[in-house]
Design an enzyme around this catalytic site. Structure first.
Site, short mmCIF file in Angstrom:
data_model
loop_
_atom_site.label_atom_id
_atom_site.label_comp_id
_atom_site.label_asym_id
_atom_site.label_seq_id
_atom_site.Cartn_x
_atom_site.Cartn_y
_atom_site.Cartn_z
N ASP A 131 2.70 -8.31 -6.13
CA ASP A 131 2.97 -9.75 -6.09
C ASP A 131 1.81 -10.54 -6.69
O ASP A 131 0.70 -10.03 -6.84
CB ASP A 131 3.23 -10.22 -4.65
N GLU B 290 1.88 -8.59 -0.72
CA GLU B 290 0.60 -8.39 -0.02
C GLU B 290 -0.07 -9.71 0.29
O GLU B 290 -0.77 -9.83 1.30
CB GLU B 290 -0.32 -7.52 -0.87
#
Length: 412
Positions: free
Chosen positions: A89, A147
């Protein structure tokens, strides 16, 4: 002494990785140009899934609370089952670099290196798939979503049970704080736990000329900001780490108007659950005290995000031994680094599975003071992608073949 079999497998794997370095770089640049925020990484997940199409491997998608992907590589020989994690991400940051592969998505940037993590892991996984008949044990590639944003992706992946068979788990992170070729590790507690809190203080609004007819929540909020700064200095053990930060105080209004309410948001960091408990109790107690002292109402939201990251000492020592004895020209130095006050949801893996998480130096060449992770001008030396891949390759070959025991170099 390493067996001839292990040396042959590792030599083939390392040579293949070196030959595919440019592929890692191109994948990283594509992902960098197309970043997606946590829990919104649909196209990134599709890119990863497409990479594995037609390969002789088991791929499971939509794992956990988002777009998590688990790729299971079953070796042709007996051995342990290990996990290798790479997150994918990006962050809500407007990129300020001038690279030709700059983010095409306004307000979104790979400012933490997750594009690089995914790029090296994809190529490494493909190489392992090609050599799997000679591979010992089973390897689960964990392509993890989200995350950066709590509750994160790791916790839900662990709770899914899909990793219950792991004997060990490994992760890396690109870090421009030190040069390419340097690997930094820390045994035991290595990164802080994190908690988010929000306090809404409700008073009574009115005219600024008549404060006695109102009940000013800004004054109460200012007292709260000051009071919580005593928690670390007066409530925590002096030998324990703790940080309490107010990052937002929303009290904006007219200069001569007393507001009805204000909202504060903050961040707590700690290195163990006992410190977390003390800080939580004190923040709640201070909020309750403000209600009594100022006659206001306090609505406190207090949500622990990620626990402290614990690197298993035995696993970490084994990894350090493997990397120190690798005699790899791309791995120049292994250093012990200080405990970090930053947080990482890799901590959810090592809460349940013995493992370790280490940093890969990626300081851009010719730069004295690099922009660090989460900065709009964050950048990496792309040579660190190969360092990442090779370091994990060394660990995979030695750890699995030797059943997790320390090894000596080939000349031993």
């Amino acid at each position: 002494m390493q067996s001839t079999e292990t040396i042959s497998l590792k030599q083939m794997l390392l040579a293949t990785l070196e030959n595919r370095e440019e592929e890692m770089i191109q994948i990283r640049r594509y992902l960098h140009a197309h970043p997606e925020l946590s829990f919104q990484e649909m196209e990134t997940a599709r890119f990863i899934e497409k990479f594995y199409e037609g390969k002789d491997v088991d791929v499971q998608t939509n794992i956990g609370n988002g777009f998590g992907i688990i790729v299971t590589i079953k070796g042709g020989k007996p051995g342990k089952t290990i996990g290798l994690r790479a997150d994918f991400d990006a962050l809500p940051i407007e990129e300020a670099t001038d690279v030709p592969f700059k983010s095409k998505n306004p307000g979104v940037m790979h400012a933490c290196g997750h594009d690089g993590h995914t790029a090296y892991m994809l190529v490494l996984a493909d190489c392992l798939i090609q050599l799997k008949e000679d591979l010992h044990g089973t390897i689960k590639i964990i392509h993890q979503h989200a995350e950066e944003t709590p509750p994160g992706g790791a916790k839900s992946i662990v709770e899914s049970g899909i990793l219950d068979d792991l004997d060990a788990v490994f992760g890396t992170h690109l870090m421009p704080a030190f040069p390419t070729g340097v690997i930094g590790y820390r045994s035991g507690f290595s990164m802080a736990g994190r908690t988010y809190f929000k306090l809404v203080i409700k008073g009574k609004g009115g005219h600024g000329s008549s404060p006695h007819q109102s009940n000013d929540p800004i004054v109460a909020g200012a007292y709260f900001v000051t009071a919580i700064q005593t928690i670390v200095s007066r409530r925590l053990n002096p030998f324990e780490m703790g940080v309490v930060t107010i990052g937002s105080f929303d009290g904006k209004g007219s200069f001569n108007v007393i507001k009805d309410s204000v909202e504060l948001e903050g961040d707590v960091r700690y290195m163990n659950e006992e410190s977390q408990k003390v800080i939580a109790e004190e923040i709640h107690r201070i909020a309750q005290g403000i209600e009594l002292e100022f006659g206001v109402g306090c609505e406190l939201t207090y949500i622990p995000d990620y626990p402290p990251l614990y690197n298993d000492p035995a696993v970490t020592a084994n990894v350090v031994s493997i990397l120190e004895q690798a005699n790899d020209p791309h791995i120049q130095e292994i250093i012990e680094i200080p405990v970090s006050p930053a947080s990482e949801d890799f901590s959810y893996y090592t809460e349940k599975i013995p493992g370790t998480f280490y940093n890969i130096g990626c300081k851009p060449k010719g730069v004295d003071k690099p922009y660090l992770n989460h900065h709009p001008k964050f950048d990496i030396d792309e040579a660190a992608l190969l360092v990442s891949a090779k370091s994990v390759a060394h660990v995979v070959c030695e750890y699995n073949h030797n059943e997790g025991l320390p090894v000596s170099d080939a000349s031993g």
